[in-house]
Design a protein around this motif. Structure first.
Motif, PDB file in Angstrom:
ATOM      1  N   SER A  10       0.830  -1.209   0.000  1.00 24.04           N
ATOM      2  CA  SER A  10       0.000   0.000   0.000  1.00 24.04           C
ATOM      3  C   SER A  10       0.863   1.258   0.000  1.00 24.04           C
ATOM      4  O   SER A  10       0.649   2.186  -0.791  1.00 24.04           O
ATOM      5  CB  SER A  10      -0.924  -0.003   1.222  1.00 24.04           C
ATOM      6  OG  SER A  10      -1.663   1.197   1.291  1.00 24.04           O
ATOM      7  N   ALA A  13       2.703   1.682  -3.364  1.00 23.26           N
ATOM      8  CA  ALA A  13       1.845   2.223  -4.415  1.00 23.26           C
ATOM      9  C   ALA A  13       1.675   3.732  -4.260  1.00 23.26           C
ATOM     10  O   ALA A  13       1.749   4.482  -5.239  1.00 23.26           O
ATOM     11  CB  ALA A  13       0.485   1.525  -4.403  1.00 23.26           C
ATOM     12  N   ASN A  14       1.478   4.173  -3.034  1.00 16.68           N
ATOM     13  CA  ASN A  14       1.325   5.612  -2.792  1.00 16.68           C
ATOM     14  C   ASN A  14       2.613   6.375  -3.104  1.00 16.68           C
ATOM     15  O   ASN A  14       2.583   7.463  -3.688  1.00 16.68           O
ATOM     16  CB  ASN A  14       0.919   5.868  -1.341  1.00 16.68           C
ATOM     17  CG  ASN A  14      -0.494   5.417  -1.039  1.00 16.68           C
ATOM     18  OD1 ASN A  14      -1.339   5.369  -1.933  1.00 16.68           O
ATOM     19  ND2 ASN A  14      -0.766   5.088   0.214  1.00 16.68           N
ATOM     20  N   ASN A  17       3.115   6.804  -6.866  1.00 10.62           N
ATOM     21  CA  ASN A  17       1.926   7.242  -7.606  1.00 10.62           C
ATOM     22  C   ASN A  17       1.383   6.136  -8.509  1.00 10.62           C
ATOM     23  O   ASN A  17       0.972   6.383  -9.651  1.00 10.62           O
ATOM     24  CB  ASN A  17       2.236   8.492  -8.445  1.00 10.62           C
ATOM     25  CG  ASN A  17       2.615   9.682  -7.594  1.00 10.62           C
ATOM     26  OD1 ASN A  17       1.900  10.026  -6.653  1.00 10.62           O
ATOM     27  ND2 ASN A  17       3.748  10.296  -7.903  1.00 10.62           N
ATOM     28  N   LYS A  19      -1.031   2.359  -8.934  1.00  8.64           N
ATOM     29  CA  LYS A  19      -2.312   1.783  -8.537  1.00  8.64           C
ATOM     30  C   LYS A  19      -2.133   0.298  -8.283  1.00  8.64           C
ATOM     31  O   LYS A  19      -1.635  -0.429  -9.146  1.00  8.64           O
ATOM     32  CB  LYS A  19      -3.366   2.007  -9.618  1.00  8.64           C
ATOM     33  CG  LYS A  19      -4.760   1.531  -9.196  1.00  8.64           C
ATOM     34  CD  LYS A  19      -5.823   1.890 -10.221  1.00  8.64           C
ATOM     35  CE  LYS A  19      -7.204   1.399  -9.748  1.00  8.64           C
ATOM     36  NZ  LYS A  19      -8.272   1.737 -10.721  1.00  8.64           N
ATOM     37  N   TYR A  20      -2.514  -0.112  -7.098  1.00  6.22           N
ATOM     38  CA  TYR A  20      -2.376  -1.513  -6.690  1.00  6.22           C
ATOM     39  C   TYR A  20      -3.499  -2.369  -7.271  1.00  6.22           C
ATOM     40  O   TYR A  20      -4.671  -1.995  -7.232  1.00  6.22           O
ATOM     41  CB  TYR A  20      -2.383  -1.618  -5.161  1.00  6.22           C
ATOM     42  CG  TYR A  20      -2.423  -3.041  -4.643  1.00  6.22           C
ATOM     43  CD1 TYR A  20      -1.268  -3.800  -4.575  1.00  6.22           C
ATOM     44  CD2 TYR A  20      -3.636  -3.623  -4.244  1.00  6.22           C
ATOM     45  CE1 TYR A  20      -1.304  -5.120  -4.107  1.00  6.22           C
ATOM     46  CE2 TYR A  20      -3.679  -4.923  -3.768  1.00  6.22           C
ATOM     47  CZ  TYR A  20      -2.505  -5.666  -3.712  1.00  6.22           C
ATOM     48  OH  TYR A  20      -2.548  -6.961  -3.256  1.00  6.22           O
ATOM     49  N   TYR A  21      -3.112  -3.531  -7.801  1.00  3.79           N
ATOM     50  CA  TYR A  21      -4.079  -4.528  -8.251  1.00  3.79           C
ATOM     51  C   TYR A  21      -3.730  -5.857  -7.580  1.00  3.79           C
ATOM     52  O   TYR A  21      -2.587  -6.308  -7.656  1.00  3.79           O
ATOM     53  CB  TYR A  21      -4.015  -4.701  -9.768  1.00  3.79           C
ATOM     54  CG  TYR A  21      -4.501  -3.502 -10.552  1.00  3.79           C
ATOM     55  CD1 TYR A  21      -5.822  -3.404 -10.974  1.00  3.79           C
ATOM     56  CD2 TYR A  21      -3.620  -2.471 -10.865  1.00  3.79           C
ATOM     57  CE1 TYR A  21      -6.264  -2.317 -11.696  1.00  3.79           C
ATOM     58  CE2 TYR A  21      -4.048  -1.369 -11.580  1.00  3.79           C
ATOM     59  CZ  TYR A  21      -5.380  -1.292 -12.005  1.00  3.79           C
ATOM     60  OH  TYR A  21      -5.811  -0.188 -12.716  1.00  3.79           O
ATOM     61  N   ILE A  86       1.583  -3.462  -9.238  1.00  3.57           N
ATOM     62  CA  ILE A  86       1.330  -2.024  -9.087  1.00  3.57           C
ATOM     63  C   ILE A  86       1.615  -1.368 -10.429  1.00  3.57           C
ATOM     64  O   ILE A  86       2.741  -1.436 -10.937  1.00  3.57           O
ATOM     65  CB  ILE A  86       2.200  -1.414  -7.978  1.00  3.57           C
ATOM     66  CG1 ILE A  86       1.840  -2.034  -6.625  1.00  3.57           C
ATOM     67  CG2 ILE A  86       2.046   0.109  -7.936  1.00  3.57           C
ATOM     68  CD1 ILE A  86       2.771  -1.646  -5.482  1.00  3.57           C
TER      69      ILE A  86
END
Length: 461
Positions: A10, A13-14, A17, A19-21, A86
């Motif tokens: 998490s 990913a932040n 920048n 997006k986590y899948y 990510i």
């Protein structure tokens, strides 16, 4: 298993920048390491696939999950039903973003080393000194660029107190980006020479580019500069920080006197700083190592080491492979200085060779990235060699022919041989060597002169 502090999927990913899948219950998984080489990915690692000139790391994403990787970054959407990933715009940028984030959560001091010449030998000296009191992580190999520096940062663990990192550049803006990742507490610039003139154009341009290291100096940070360098010595302060200067002349900062050149046995000198004064023996040959010892003394004092700890650290330093590394075989002595080269370091290496006993041979190759003056800068090296008592100079490469020309123009007494290619020279090398010779091997890294060093190790003169 070691886990990287705060490096959950998490947070990763932040930080980049992205997006986590993947499964929600895996978002708080903390990774145990980060790698760009699929072969180095271990259990619970994050894989960062980098697009190279010949290979795209994305092709190896399936392999890393076979090795139990926790997640991968990717610039292309993957099958969401498979393994966590990510999605990012650029993996190369994400690598720097992640290193910057990881650096921010670490309770550690970072010493950043920049300069045209001597970054690696300075790094080795500073790390040797600081390790007398602290657990130190240092840059390994050539991991000093926008990929290597982040990978170095990722190797920091809770056990480390200090990281000593090299910061190498070839163009404007690069040092700014490296400093943003490293956030150095101590900035060191060794000198301003003649490297990367193709992009930076002049020594003033080099100074401007190297000075970007100050852009992210921590609020209570310190600066150590070469007081014998005309451009660096003119810096009186940086954002309110007054530099500590080191010099081989008596001055207000750290300085050395009673300098005694012991040839291949190194150098003896006395080092002074405020009320401290110590006598040291620097075991690595070359007067430039005095500058490295002075730098390490200043860093040691800033970080609370005693004079005795600093003295021991200087005595204990080892040379890195390819950088004034002395190799003694049964028959000959090799000065392995083939990792890289520019006019200043080339002349310094010749000076080291000139103090050897017996027959002295210099195997010199092309120096790259010197811009429009590359021919004249090679010629200047030849003039420098001509002033030394070198018995045989072997020039390899198109640019190195200017070294040979200078030697002939100056009617040097040394024998001069020229070879267009390294392979041609290697065919004759063994026949040119005699028992008791000392042989310097130096050129830019791209010349591949480590192959010459390997060959010399097998010579039975």
């Amino acid at each position: 298993m070691r886990y990287m502090k705060n490096m959950t999927l998490s947070n990763i990913a932040n930080a980049c920048n992205g997006k986590y899948y993947g499964p929600e219950n895996k978002k708080e998984t903390c990774v145990s390491g980060i790698a760009i080489d699929s072969r180095k990915v271990g259990e619970n690692f994050l894989f960062v696939p980098i697009k190279g000139e010949k290979v795209d790391g994305h092709a190896f994403i399936p392999n890393v999950f076979e090795n139990k990787a926790a997640c991968t970054l990717t610039e292309h959407p993957l099958d969401e039903s498979a393994n966590p990933f990510i999605l990012v715009e650029s993996c190369a940028q994400a690598l720097k973003d992640l290193a910057e984030y990881y650096r921010s959560v670490l309770d550690i001091k970072v010493v950043g080393i920049a300069g045209s010449v001597g970054k690696t030998s300075t790094k080795e000296m500073v790390a040797s000194v600081l390790s007398q009191k602290y657990s130190v992580l240092k840059t390994e190999g050539n991991f000093n660029n926008e990929i290597g520096l982040p990978l170095t940062i990722f190797n920091i663990t809770d056990e480390h107190d200090i990281a000593v990192v090299e910061m190498g550049i070839s163009d404007f803006g690069e040092m700014h980006r490296l400093a943003k990742v490293a956030k150095p507490d101590i900035c060191i610039i060794t000198n301003i020479g003649f490297c990367h003139l193709e992009n930076l154009k002049s020594r003033e341009g080099i100074l401007k580019a190297k000075s970007e290291i100050f852009d992210f100096l921590t609020p209570d940070g310190k600066i150590i500069l070469n007081g014998d360098d005309d451009l660096l010595s003119a810096i009186s302060e940086v954002n309110g920080v007054v530099p500590i200067f080191f010099s081989k002349q008596k001055q207000e900062g750290v300085y050395a006197d009673n300098i005694e050149n012991l040839g291949l046995d190194g150098t003896k000198c006395s080092i002074h700083f405020k009320e401290s004064s110590i006598d040291v023996h620097i075991p690595i040959p070359g007067l430039f190592m005095v500058d490295n010892a002075l730098t390490a003394f200043a860093a040691g004092k800033l970080l609370g080491l005693s004079d005795e700890q600093i003295r021991y650290g200087i005595h204990a330093v080892n040379s890195a492979s390819g950088r004034t590394n002395l190799i003694k075989t049964e028959f000959i002595t090799i000065i392995d200085d083939c990792y890289n080269a520019n006019p200043v370091s080339m002349k310094g290496a010749i000076d080291v060779l000139s103090h050897a006993e017996g027959r002295k041979i210099a195997v010199l190759g092309d120096m790259f990235e010197l811009g429009k003056d590359e021919a004249s800068l090679h010629y200047s090296v030849g003039l420098h060699v001509a002033d030394k008592e070198i018995d045989l100079v072997i020039c390899v490469g198109k640019l190195a022919s200017n070294i040979a020309k200078a030697l002939r123009d100056k009617s040097s007494l040394c024998e001069v041989l020229e070879f267009i290619s390294k392979d041609t020279m290697l065919e004759q090398l063994e026949s040119l060597i005699k028992a008791g010779d000392t042989i310097l091997v130096k050129a830019s890294h791209a010349m591949g002169f480590d192959e010459i060093v390997s060959k010399l190790k097998t010579v039975r003169a």
